[in-house]
Design an enzyme around this catalytic site. Sequence first.
Site, PDB file in Angstrom:
ATOM      1  N   LYS A 102     -12.618   0.339  -1.398  1.00 14.55           N
ATOM      2  CA  LYS A 102     -11.462   1.020  -2.617  1.00 14.55           C
ATOM      3  C   LYS A 102     -11.801   1.274  -3.978  1.00 14.55           C
ATOM      4  CE  LYS A 102      -7.795   0.680   0.910  1.00 14.55           C
ATOM      5  NZ  LYS A 102      -6.900  -0.207   1.637  1.00 14.55           N
ATOM      6  N   HIS A 155      -5.380  -3.244  -2.763  1.00 14.00           N
ATOM      7  CA  HIS A 155      -5.144  -2.489  -4.312  1.00 14.00           C
ATOM      8  C   HIS A 155      -5.231  -3.035  -5.276  1.00 14.00           C
ATOM      9  CE1 HIS A 155      -4.149   0.882  -1.017  1.00 14.00           C
ATOM     10  NE2 HIS A 155      -4.261  -0.355  -0.048  1.00 14.00           N
ATOM     11  N   SER A 198       1.119  -1.343   0.259  1.00 15.63           N
ATOM     12  CA  SER A 198      -0.068   0.172   0.349  1.00 15.63           C
ATOM     13  C   SER A 198       1.169   1.530  -0.031  1.00 15.63           C
ATOM     14  CB  SER A 198      -0.710  -0.286   1.081  1.00 15.63           C
ATOM     15  OG  SER A 198      -0.573  -0.493   2.202  1.00 15.63           O
TER      16      SER A 198
HETATM   17  C1  LIG Z   1      -7.112  -0.439   3.196  1.00 15.76           C
HETATM   18  C2  LIG Z   1      -6.563  -1.445   3.197  1.00 15.76           C
HETATM   19  C3  LIG Z   1      -6.990  -2.405   4.187  1.00 15.76           C
HETATM   20  C4  LIG Z   1      -8.364  -2.144   5.651  1.00 15.76           C
HETATM   21  O1  LIG Z   1      -9.781  -1.962   4.529  1.00 15.76           O
HETATM   22  P1  LIG Z   1     -11.244  -1.483   5.069  1.00 15.76           P
HETATM   23  O2  LIG Z   1     -11.923  -1.714   3.982  1.00 15.76           O
HETATM   24  O3  LIG Z   1     -10.385   0.558   4.759  1.00 15.76           O
HETATM   25  O4  LIG Z   1     -10.583  -1.344   6.675  1.00 15.76           O
HETATM   26  C5  LIG Z   1      -6.133  -3.489   4.724  1.00 15.76           C
HETATM   27  N1  LIG Z   1      -5.639  -3.731   3.680  1.00 15.76           N
HETATM   28  C6  LIG Z   1      -4.789  -3.646   3.099  1.00 15.76           C
HETATM   29  C7  LIG Z   1      -3.342  -3.591   2.325  1.00 15.76           C
HETATM   30  C8  LIG Z   1      -5.488  -1.581   2.715  1.00 15.76           C
HETATM   31  O5  LIG Z   1      -4.634  -1.498   2.224  1.00 15.76           O
END
Ligand SMILES: *Cc1c(COP(=O)(O)O)cnc(C)c1O
Length: 394
Positions: free
Chosen positions: A244, A213, A185
Amino acid sequence: MPEPIDPLLEISASLADIDEAGLRRRRRVVTTPCAPVAGLADRPDPVIAFCSNDYLGLAAEPSLAEAASQGAQRWGVGSGASHLVSGHYAVHDELETRLARFVGMDDALYFSTGYMANIGVMPALVGRGDAIFADKVNHASLVDGALLSRAEFIRYPHSDLAALAARLEASTAPRKLIVTDSVFSMDGDLAPLPELLALAEAHKAWLLVDDAHGFGVLGPQGRGSLAHFGLSSPRLIYMGTLGKAAGVSGAFVAGQRDVIEWLVSKSRSYIFTTGAPPLIAHTLLSALDLMEQGDTRRAHLNALIARFKAGLRLSRWQLLPSDTPIQPVVIGDNHETLAVSRALDAEGIWVPAIRPPTVPKGAARLRVTLSAAHSFEQVDRLVATLNRLEAAPT
Ligand SMILES: *Cc1c(COP(=O)(O)O)cnc(C)c1O
């Protein structure tokens, strides 16, 4: 005996400390829906934002807002209970079936957030005496999931397969779980998933892939990182998030039918929380339609990524090797990174500065994220401004 601490006094002093270190976190108040042009409460004119994970530009898509309001008409606004009591609706079930099919797995379980999915899955699979093997730069939610499980927490250097193999060899734990982000990320690079799966197979370990992602971005029709690499195995457990690229909210875990059945009975962050509103599941069904038919959006996104990479002329700063919408520009020094982020802001461009401990010391960076909703002109303006700021230190 140490003096007892009055936590009421301590917390104010601690806040002053993090202020001094420049580590107090502040939230910027956004006054418009998630889109490349963002209104902010702290300035009169809008900015071009390169911060969101809304990779396909679906978060404020009018047809999804329409689907959400239809979902509210059909289902109301609350689920009323946890899934195991009476909060599991037909539309949740339909969404799970659809998600499982989309990523090529037997079954799927819908969680309220990705954070909750990660902290719910790992303790259900391994426990005290077992071992978790984790990439050093994995997302914080995977670290928390590992700690909650009470399994031994063994970290390996970023994407270092030889180091991981050695740690697996050396372990006598009865159950082993390898866990990794698919797209990291803060770096934007891809984990070596085929090699990780081969190691998992060789050691009879689970491989949990966090595709926050990658889902919606990678693979045919956005089916995610496993589809991108063409991987399948009963040892794979897949976690995708829905806030996302999918533009809405929530997450899901997919895998073998028995694994998902086990999670329904054992995953505490699934069991002990109110089910997400069915209107969200209803909206997600429409978001999946757009994702599946989103080749035009993905093609534009990839063209923007290529344009950004080709346009930068950096000598002091470093663009990390990434082909994903996460394009980090490493500046190094915390203060310079903040100063550049502020200078961009003065030019009407919003790019967040990411500092330790989110990234390693000395590797502070601007985390540029691109979305299919951006235009070439917007990316060109970002590129030109970055090139100018690097050439003329602030
Ligand atoms: C954003 C993210 C999460 C958490 O997901 P949410 O739905 O925002 O709680 C978990 N793992 C990674 C790698 C992320 O980027």
